[in-house]
Design a protein around this motif. Structure first.
Motif, PDB file in Angstrom:
ATOM      1  N   GLU A   1      -2.742   6.492   3.062  1.00  0.00           N
ATOM      2  CA  GLU A   1      -3.736   5.457   3.379  1.00  0.00           C
ATOM      3  C   GLU A   1      -4.832   6.020   4.279  1.00  0.00           C
ATOM      4  OE1 GLU A   1      -4.314   2.126   2.729  1.00  0.00           O
ATOM      5  OE2 GLU A   1      -2.779   2.051   1.175  1.00  0.00           O
ATOM      6  N   ALA A   2      -4.428   6.825   5.283  1.00  0.00           N
ATOM      7  CA  ALA A   2      -5.406   7.333   6.248  1.00  0.00           C
ATOM      8  C   ALA A   2      -6.302   8.393   5.624  1.00  0.00           C
ATOM      9  CB  ALA A   2      -4.688   7.914   7.466  1.00  0.00           C
TER      10      ALA A   2
ATOM     11  N   ARG B   1      12.404   2.996  -1.373  1.00  0.00           N
ATOM     12  CA  ARG B   1      11.837   2.773  -0.031  1.00  0.00           C
ATOM     13  C   ARG B   1      10.319   2.915  -0.047  1.00  0.00           C
ATOM     14  NH1 ARG B   1      15.796   6.764   1.994  1.00  0.00           N
ATOM     15  NH2 ARG B   1      17.677   5.621   2.572  1.00  0.00           N
TER      16      ARG B   1
ATOM     17  N   LYS C   1       8.694   0.016  -1.712  1.00  0.00           N
ATOM     18  CA  LYS C   1       8.793  -1.152  -0.840  1.00  0.00           C
ATOM     19  C   LYS C   1       7.664  -1.145   0.201  1.00  0.00           C
ATOM     20  CE  LYS C   1      12.341  -2.410   2.484  1.00  0.00           C
ATOM     21  NZ  LYS C   1      12.375  -3.859   2.642  1.00  0.00           N
ATOM     22  N   VAL C   2       7.357   0.051   0.698  1.00  0.00           N
ATOM     23  CA  VAL C   2       6.332   0.173   1.736  1.00  0.00           C
ATOM     24  C   VAL C   2       4.916   0.054   1.152  1.00  0.00           C
ATOM     25  CG1 VAL C   2       5.301   1.877   3.306  1.00  0.00           C
ATOM     26  CG2 VAL C   2       7.759   1.433   3.379  1.00  0.00           C
TER      27      VAL C   2
ATOM     28  N   LYS D   1      14.604   8.666   5.121  1.00  0.00           N
ATOM     29  CA  LYS D   1      14.063   7.350   5.460  1.00  0.00           C
ATOM     30  C   LYS D   1      13.033   7.428   6.593  1.00  0.00           C
ATOM     31  CE  LYS D   1      15.222   2.640   6.644  1.00  0.00           C
ATOM     32  NZ  LYS D   1      16.164   1.662   7.154  1.00  0.00           N
TER      33      LYS D   1
ATOM     34  N   THR E   1       9.367   7.942   5.158  1.00  0.00           N
ATOM     35  CA  THR E   1       8.754   7.038   4.178  1.00  0.00           C
ATOM     36  C   THR E   1       7.420   6.494   4.696  1.00  0.00           C
ATOM     37  OG1 THR E   1      10.995   6.360   3.618  1.00  0.00           O
ATOM     38  CG2 THR E   1       9.197   5.053   2.703  1.00  0.00           C
ATOM     39  N   HIS E   2       7.440   5.931   5.910  1.00  0.00           N
ATOM     40  CA  HIS E   2       6.205   5.352   6.438  1.00  0.00           C
ATOM     41  C   HIS E   2       5.162   6.430   6.708  1.00  0.00           C
ATOM     42  CE1 HIS E   2       7.051   1.110   6.707  1.00  0.00           C
ATOM     43  NE2 HIS E   2       8.283   1.404   7.078  1.00  0.00           N
ATOM     44  N   ALA E   3       5.621   7.635   7.060  1.00  0.00           N
ATOM     45  CA  ALA E   3       4.673   8.721   7.311  1.00  0.00           C
ATOM     46  C   ALA E   3       3.919   9.065   6.032  1.00  0.00           C
ATOM     47  CB  ALA E   3       5.416   9.944   7.848  1.00  0.00           C
TER      48      ALA E   3
ATOM     49  N   ALA F   1       1.460   6.262   5.319  1.00  0.00           N
ATOM     50  CA  ALA F   1       0.376   6.262   6.302  1.00  0.00           C
ATOM     51  C   ALA F   1      -0.595   7.407   6.034  1.00  0.00           C
ATOM     52  CB  ALA F   1       0.937   6.368   7.717  1.00  0.00           C
TER      53      ALA F   1
END
Ligand SMILES: NC(=O)c1ccc[n+]([C@@H]2O[C@H](COP(=O)([O-])OP(=O)(O)OC[C@H]3O[C@@H](n4cnc5c(N)ncnc54)[C@H](OP(=O)(O)O)[C@@H]3O)[C@@H](O)[C@H]2O)c1
Lengths: 250, 414
Positions: A86-87, A131, A134-135, A75, A78-80, A83
């Motif tokens: 996207e980056a 997850r 979801k992000v 978990k 997930t955002h990494a 990100a």
């Protein structure tokens, strides 16, 4: 495959992309000009996979193919992953959930699985992908464009002895696809612009996972993952309706 | 078909549990001024009923139950009225609407707007921008990323030992830094490439692009302040539509929106568009630097969004002050992307934005100048009056708190 015509997808995340079907899908996307983030746990394997794509196709810009050494079940990553995608290549408009685990090998009946084994399989095959979706799917919904593809299996629809944990996770994943599609259909966002959700059963392929599951298989009967990836990308180009599940693509 | 929980369950007084522990919520509270009315929900669409499909699951973030300390903040406290109190993740938000002075469940935002209005949100994802580490000599340092420059280097604000639990103004200065110094944040290493101010080193990270993002998220924590009782997780600070990882503090007005509310807006005939703005640090611990806030912030307004703003015959409603900055910058410069240093105030009024969804802000915070500009530009009363009303209603401030909706009139010929 003409990189100069505009590709169907701008930027993709492909999980489990260091080998097997995930690698073939990532390579197929990069060849038509999609920017791709390859995700798998082994850092060396991810780096090697990125290098392999770039070496095989001198026309692909180095900045279009990136790697992320991470675990889809974690978990904290997930955002990494989102990100980085996207980056390095965004805006992400394709997410391919291909990474998957069979659970403990050799395969065994459910009663011989530890409770934790089932949970671990669900983390990789179901909850981790949930997850990440979801992000990523919220931005897709506001941008009015996005596709989320899950690689399924015939074990999602038929129960095979010894494949219980994997089969349960794949069946749940198929239903996750239908449920996300249903939620977006009811959401009030314009139906033609909501993220689309798909599942694909790739059929039997000559990969490490297959060898792990069925060590004595006759490899001559198995399809090369490149051929399957090509069929999957061709199917996506037909813009199937959201919630669809494809099997026996040819 | 419709198997969603009854809407009633989302209203009124209830007890709920977050990673911070259990809290009681409800409205209205005692002491509500007579002119503020609580308006019950009127929306019954399925979209607005099914809340939280993408809300952060705070129960899993590992924050510990703690005693809620109320910070006086760095600004001066209002003298006569109740002070605003900070909210925690999971707070059930309310919306105080002006000029009607009515309180609503946040999910009722669509009903408060008119068909033809345009809502603009900031889709920036929030970085784990606080990095704790050491200099080569072993001195403790905390660096907060302030923004990424066009050349890939990072502007930062640095502090000495300690963390967010200490009031930012009381933090020791960072160790003295020189160009060429190495800073180590666990596995992530950076080189100081410039020191324009003792507290503002410019850093270059020593990592490939691919490794940088993985390592940043492995070692970084969200920037936060003393008003919260426990450490935040990166999951706590994302809007449900976060995309490019640009913001170093959450574009917090968007934290309160759910995809359901946004879909409800569309269903009401209110269009929703995005911009990306690198919402910046709101405090540096240094009075002179604080006075210069906000620093230059990167922004991008898609051409499609700008076309919608120009074609809008209703109100252009910004969700968050970062959206106001981006749109008002384009209105002044015509540049759809770049870095903005725009400071709005009662002397530099809004030109295109005619509505704002924002948090409730205590006096003395950096958002307030912009809100004053918003109010004066739309012929509305000063913030102090509204702030008093919010405090009297028991509304909560800071990033997880309640919201205000300020509605002006459409700008002619925008
Ligand atoms: N092969 C078949 O016959 C067959 C049949 C039906 C369905 N499928 C499905 O097809 C998909 C691809 O399978 P495959 O045969 O190509 O498998 P594979 O060759 O074993 O490749 C699996 C990939 O996933 C990565 N991976 C595994 N666990 C991960 C995790 N937790 N986080 C991130 N990455 C992870 C692996 O790299 P690391 O180990 O370094 O992480 C590797 O890159 C799977 O969903 C599978 O269930 C395959």
């Amino acid at each position: 495959m003409n990189p100069s015509s505009s590709p169907q997808f701008t930027a993709a995340i492909v999980t489990g992309a260091s080998r097997g079907l995930g690698f073939s899908i990532a390579e197929g996307l990069a060849r038509v000009g999609t920017r791709v983030l390859l995700v798998a746990r082994s850092s060396d394997d991810v780096t090697a996979a990125v290098a392999r794509i770039l070496a095989a196709h001198p026309g692909i810009l180095a900045d279009h193919v990136h790697g992320f050494a991470g675990d889809i079940a974690d978990k904290h990553q997930t955002h990494a992953i989102a990100a980085a995608a996207e980056a390095l290549g965004g805006p992400v408009d394709l997410l391919v959930h291909n990474a998957s685990t069979l659970g403990p090998l050799p395969l065994r009946p459910l009663w011989d699985l530890a409770c934790e084994d089932l949970a671990a399989v669900l983390e990789v095959n179901l909850i981790g992908p949930f997850r990440l979706t979801k992000v990523v799917a919220g931005a897709m919904a506001l941008r009015g464009r996005g596709t989320v593809l899950h690689i399924s299996s015939d074990a999602a629809t038929s129960a095979y002895p010894g494949w219980g944990a994997y089969g349960v996770s794949k069946a749940a994943q198929d239903h996750l696809v239908r449920s996300f599609a249903a939620d977006f259909a009811a959401s009030g966002f314009p139906p033609d612009r909501v993220p689309r959700f798909y599942a694909v059963d790739p059929g039997e392929m000559d990969t490490k996972m297959h060898a792990d599951a069925v060590p004595d298989a006759d490899r001559a009967t198995l399809t090369h993952p490149d051929a399957v990836a090509e069929r999957i990308l061709r199917w996506l180009a037909t813009n199937p309706s959201t919630g669809a599940r494809a099997t026996e693509l040819s | 078909m419709n198997r969603l929980p009854p809407r009633r369950a989302l209203l009124g007084h209830r007890r709920f549990t977050t990673g911070f522990g259990a809290f009681d919520e409800g409205w209205p509270r005692a002491g509500v001024p007579r002119r503020a009315r609580t308006v019950a929900s009127s929306t019954t669409s399925a979209a607005s009923q099914s809340r939280g499909a993408f809300a952060g699951d705070v129960a899993e973030t590992g924050v510990h139950q703690g005693e809620l300390r109320v910070s006086a903040g760095s600004g001066t406290a209002p003298s006569t009225v109740r002070r605003l109190q900070p909210a925690l993740p999971g707070h059930v938000r309310r919306l105080l609407a002006f000029p009607t002075s009515t309180v609503h469940p946040y999910a009722d935002l669509p009903a408060l707007l008119e068909p033809g209005d345009l809502v603009v949100v900031n889709d920036a994802a929030t970085l784990p921008a606080s990095l704790t580490g050491q200099t080569a000599a072993g001195e403790a340092i905390e660096v907060r990323l302030a923004g990424r420059r066009a050349d890939g280097d990072w502007e930062t604000v640095a502090f000495g030992a300690g963390d967010w639990r200490t009031d930012t103004d009381l933090r020791p200065n960072p160790p003295s830094l020189r160009t060429g110094d190495a800073l180590r944040f666990g596995p992530l290493v950076a080189t100081v490439v410039a020191v324009p101010h003792a507290r503002r080193p410019t850093l270059r990270f020593v990592a490939t692009d691919d490794d940088f993002w993985r390592l940043l998220y492995a070692v970084g924590r969200p920037v936060q302040y003393r008003h919260l009782p426990a450490a935040l997780d990166v999951w706590d600070v994302q809007t449900p539509f976060s995309g490019p990882p640009w913001a170093v503090e959450p574009p917090s007005a968007g934290l309160a929106l759910t995809l359901d509310v946004l879909a409800g807006l569309r269903a009401r005939g209110v269009d929703v568009a995005t911009i990306t703005e690198a919402a910046g640090l709101s405090a540096t611990g240094d009075a002179a630097l604080d006075a210069a806030l906000p620093f230059a912030e990167r922004y991008a307004v898609p051409a499609a969004t700008w076309a919608k703003v120009q074609a809008c015959r209703g109100r252009v409603i910004a969700v968050g002050t970062s959206v106001v900055r981006a749109l008002e910058t384009v209105a002044r410069t015509g540049e759809l992307a770049g870095w903005t240093t725009l400071k709005l105030s009662a002397a530099n009024l809004v030109r295109v934005v005619s509505g704002l969804v924002s948090g409730v802000h205590a006096p003395g915070t950096s958002h307030l100048g912009l809100i004053e500009a918003m109010l004066a530009g739309n012929g509305l009363p000063e913030w102090s009056e509204m702030g008093e009303e919010a405090a009297a209603l028991g509304l909560r401030d800071h990033e997880f708190g309640d919201g205000v909706l300020i509605l002006g009139t459409p700008h002619p010929g925008q």
